[in-house]
Design a protein around this motif. Structure first.
Motif, PDB file in Angstrom:
ATOM      1  N   PRO A  80      15.713 -15.677  30.011  1.00 30.60           N
ATOM      2  CA  PRO A  80      16.069 -16.129  28.657  1.00 30.60           C
ATOM      3  C   PRO A  80      17.117 -15.272  27.942  1.00 30.60           C
ATOM      4  O   PRO A  80      17.239 -15.345  26.731  1.00 30.60           O
ATOM      5  CB  PRO A  80      14.730 -16.073  27.925  1.00 30.60           C
ATOM      6  CG  PRO A  80      13.988 -14.969  28.590  1.00 30.60           C
ATOM      7  CD  PRO A  80      14.413 -15.026  30.037  1.00 30.60           C
ATOM      8  N   THR A  81      17.872 -14.451  28.688  1.00 30.26           N
ATOM      9  CA  THR A  81      18.923 -13.641  28.065  1.00 30.26           C
ATOM     10  C   THR A  81      20.098 -13.499  29.011  1.00 30.26           C
ATOM     11  O   THR A  81      19.936 -13.611  30.227  1.00 30.26           O
ATOM     12  CB  THR A  81      18.394 -12.242  27.671  1.00 30.26           C
ATOM     13  OG1 THR A  81      19.425 -11.533  26.984  1.00 30.26           O
ATOM     14  CG2 THR A  81      17.966 -11.440  28.881  1.00 30.26           C
ATOM     15  N   ILE A 135      10.207  -6.498  31.157  1.00 30.92           N
ATOM     16  CA  ILE A 135      11.565  -6.118  31.540  1.00 30.92           C
ATOM     17  C   ILE A 135      12.259  -5.602  30.286  1.00 30.92           C
ATOM     18  O   ILE A 135      12.073  -6.146  29.199  1.00 30.92           O
ATOM     19  CB  ILE A 135      12.364  -7.324  32.088  1.00 30.92           C
ATOM     20  CG1 ILE A 135      11.709  -7.892  33.344  1.00 30.92           C
ATOM     21  CG2 ILE A 135      13.808  -6.928  32.362  1.00 30.92           C
ATOM     22  CD1 ILE A 135      12.372  -9.170  33.863  1.00 30.92           C
ATOM     23  N   VAL A 136      13.069  -4.541  30.438  1.00 31.38           N
ATOM     24  CA  VAL A 136      13.865  -4.030  29.322  1.00 31.38           C
ATOM     25  C   VAL A 136      15.329  -3.982  29.726  1.00 31.38           C
ATOM     26  O   VAL A 136      15.665  -3.928  30.909  1.00 31.38           O
ATOM     27  CB  VAL A 136      13.385  -2.634  28.857  1.00 31.38           C
ATOM     28  CG1 VAL A 136      11.969  -2.716  28.316  1.00 31.38           C
ATOM     29  CG2 VAL A 136      13.501  -1.599  29.970  1.00 31.38           C
ATOM     30  N   GLY A 137      16.218  -3.982  28.708  1.00 32.39           N
ATOM     31  CA  GLY A 137      17.638  -3.975  29.010  1.00 32.39           C
ATOM     32  C   GLY A 137      18.500  -3.581  27.834  1.00 32.39           C
ATOM     33  O   GLY A 137      18.023  -3.001  26.849  1.00 32.39           O
ATOM     34  N   TYR A 150       8.931 -10.504  28.546  1.00 32.86           N
ATOM     35  CA  TYR A 150       7.587 -10.384  29.097  1.00 32.86           C
ATOM     36  C   TYR A 150       7.239 -11.641  29.863  1.00 32.86           C
ATOM     37  O   TYR A 150       7.740 -12.736  29.584  1.00 32.86           O
ATOM     38  CB  TYR A 150       6.549 -10.107  28.011  1.00 32.86           C
ATOM     39  CG  TYR A 150       6.398 -11.210  26.984  1.00 32.86           C
ATOM     40  CD1 TYR A 150       5.403 -12.167  27.120  1.00 32.86           C
ATOM     41  CD2 TYR A 150       7.260 -11.300  25.896  1.00 32.86           C
ATOM     42  CE1 TYR A 150       5.265 -13.179  26.182  1.00 32.86           C
ATOM     43  CE2 TYR A 150       7.135 -12.302  24.962  1.00 32.86           C
ATOM     44  CZ  TYR A 150       6.136 -13.246  25.101  1.00 32.86           C
ATOM     45  OH  TYR A 150       6.011 -14.255  24.180  1.00 32.86           O
ATOM     46  N   LYS A 151       6.381 -11.476  30.849  1.00 35.07           N
ATOM     47  CA  LYS A 151       5.940 -12.588  31.689  1.00 35.07           C
ATOM     48  C   LYS A 151       4.801 -13.314  30.984  1.00 35.07           C
ATOM     49  O   LYS A 151       3.818 -12.705  30.578  1.00 35.07           O
ATOM     50  CB  LYS A 151       5.470 -12.046  33.041  1.00 35.07           C
ATOM     51  CG  LYS A 151       5.148 -13.090  34.053  1.00 35.07           C
ATOM     52  CD  LYS A 151       6.396 -13.656  34.668  1.00 35.07           C
ATOM     53  CE  LYS A 151       6.040 -14.563  35.829  1.00 35.07           C
ATOM     54  NZ  LYS A 151       7.186 -14.993  36.577  1.00 35.07           N
ATOM     55  N   LYS A 174      11.412 -13.991  25.753  1.00 33.97           N
ATOM     56  CA  LYS A 174      12.062 -12.904  25.045  1.00 33.97           C
ATOM     57  C   LYS A 174      11.171 -12.462  23.887  1.00 33.97           C
ATOM     58  O   LYS A 174      10.732 -13.271  23.085  1.00 33.97           O
ATOM     59  CB  LYS A 174      13.429 -13.361  24.524  1.00 33.97           C
ATOM     60  CG  LYS A 174      14.261 -12.236  24.000  1.00 33.97           C
ATOM     61  CD  LYS A 174      15.679 -12.704  23.706  1.00 33.97           C
ATOM     62  CE  LYS A 174      16.512 -11.530  23.235  1.00 33.97           C
ATOM     63  NZ  LYS A 174      17.875 -11.931  22.944  1.00 33.97           N
ATOM     64  N   TYR A 175      10.903 -11.148  23.829  1.00 31.31           N
ATOM     65  CA  TYR A 175      10.143 -10.590  22.716  1.00 31.31           C
ATOM     66  C   TYR A 175      11.084 -10.475  21.522  1.00 31.31           C
ATOM     67  O   TYR A 175      12.276 -10.225  21.682  1.00 31.31           O
ATOM     68  CB  TYR A 175       9.584  -9.210  23.108  1.00 31.31           C
ATOM     69  CG  TYR A 175       8.556  -8.689  22.130  1.00 31.31           C
ATOM     70  CD1 TYR A 175       7.231  -9.078  22.227  1.00 31.31           C
ATOM     71  CD2 TYR A 175       8.911  -7.836  21.109  1.00 31.31           C
ATOM     72  CE1 TYR A 175       6.281  -8.610  21.329  1.00 31.31           C
ATOM     73  CE2 TYR A 175       7.967  -7.359  20.209  1.00 31.31           C
ATOM     74  CZ  TYR A 175       6.663  -7.757  20.325  1.00 31.31           C
ATOM     75  OH  TYR A 175       5.723  -7.305  19.428  1.00 31.31           O
ATOM     76  N   LYS A 176      10.550 -10.642  20.311  1.00 29.83           N
ATOM     77  CA  LYS A 176      11.389 -10.551  19.121  1.00 29.83           C
ATOM     78  C   LYS A 176      12.103  -9.198  19.085  1.00 29.83           C
ATOM     79  O   LYS A 176      11.577  -8.190  19.572  1.00 29.83           O
ATOM     80  CB  LYS A 176      10.567 -10.760  17.857  1.00 29.83           C
ATOM     81  CG  LYS A 176       9.516  -9.716  17.641  1.00 29.83           C
ATOM     82  CD  LYS A 176       8.642 -10.031  16.450  1.00 29.83           C
ATOM     83  CE  LYS A 176       7.514  -9.028  16.377  1.00 29.83           C
ATOM     84  NZ  LYS A 176       6.408  -9.487  15.622  1.00 29.83           N
TER      85      LYS A 176
END
Length: 135
Positions: A16-17, A34-36, A43-44, A51-53
């Motif tokens: 989603p990104t 996952i971070v970036g 998050y799964k 996508k987390y806020k």
């Protein structure tokens, strides 16, 4: 689509990104983070990544899960954040250097834990698990 590699099988999943992703941590097939770059946190959830806020604008370089309610991530400018199962919170960092790796290890014969960070300048430093480092 699946790509076979002998015994292991790779699956392509929707993301989603479009931001670069730097690290992933799983505890089971349905629980992962996952971070970036630019503070991207995914998050799964079931069979898909969500996508987390937005929580931080700093690049996040590493993430480590001990369980669903204990996730740590580190990033640029000394960023340290923790997810407690409900929300992410910032932690006071002992450095402003970029942090590139985080792992959590249980202390021997104790219920406490330590965070190991690698910041690129020193091999690693260890901080006691707690709300604020150094106090």
């Amino acid at each position: 689509m699946s790509i076979g590699t002998g015994q292991a099988q790779w699956n392509i999943e929707k993301c989603p990104t479009k931001n670069n992703l730097n690290a992933i941590s799983y505890i089971d097939i349905n629980s992962g983070w996952i971070v970036g770059e630019r503070g991207t946190i995914l998050y799964k959830s079931g069979d898909e990544w969500k996508k987390y806020k937005e929580f931080t604008s700093e690049d996040l370089n590493s993430v480590f899960m001990t369980d669903k309610n204990n996730i740590w991530a580190v990033g640029d400018n000394g960023t340290i954040i923790h997810f407690d199962g409900e929300k992410w919170e910032p932690y006071v960092s002992p450095t402003k250097n970029d942090l590139f790796s985080v792992s959590v290890r249980a202390a021997a014969l104790s219920s406490s834990a330590f965070l190991d960070f690698a910041d690129g300048l020193a091999p690693a430093f260890v901080a006691a698990f707690g709300r604020a480092f150094g106090g």
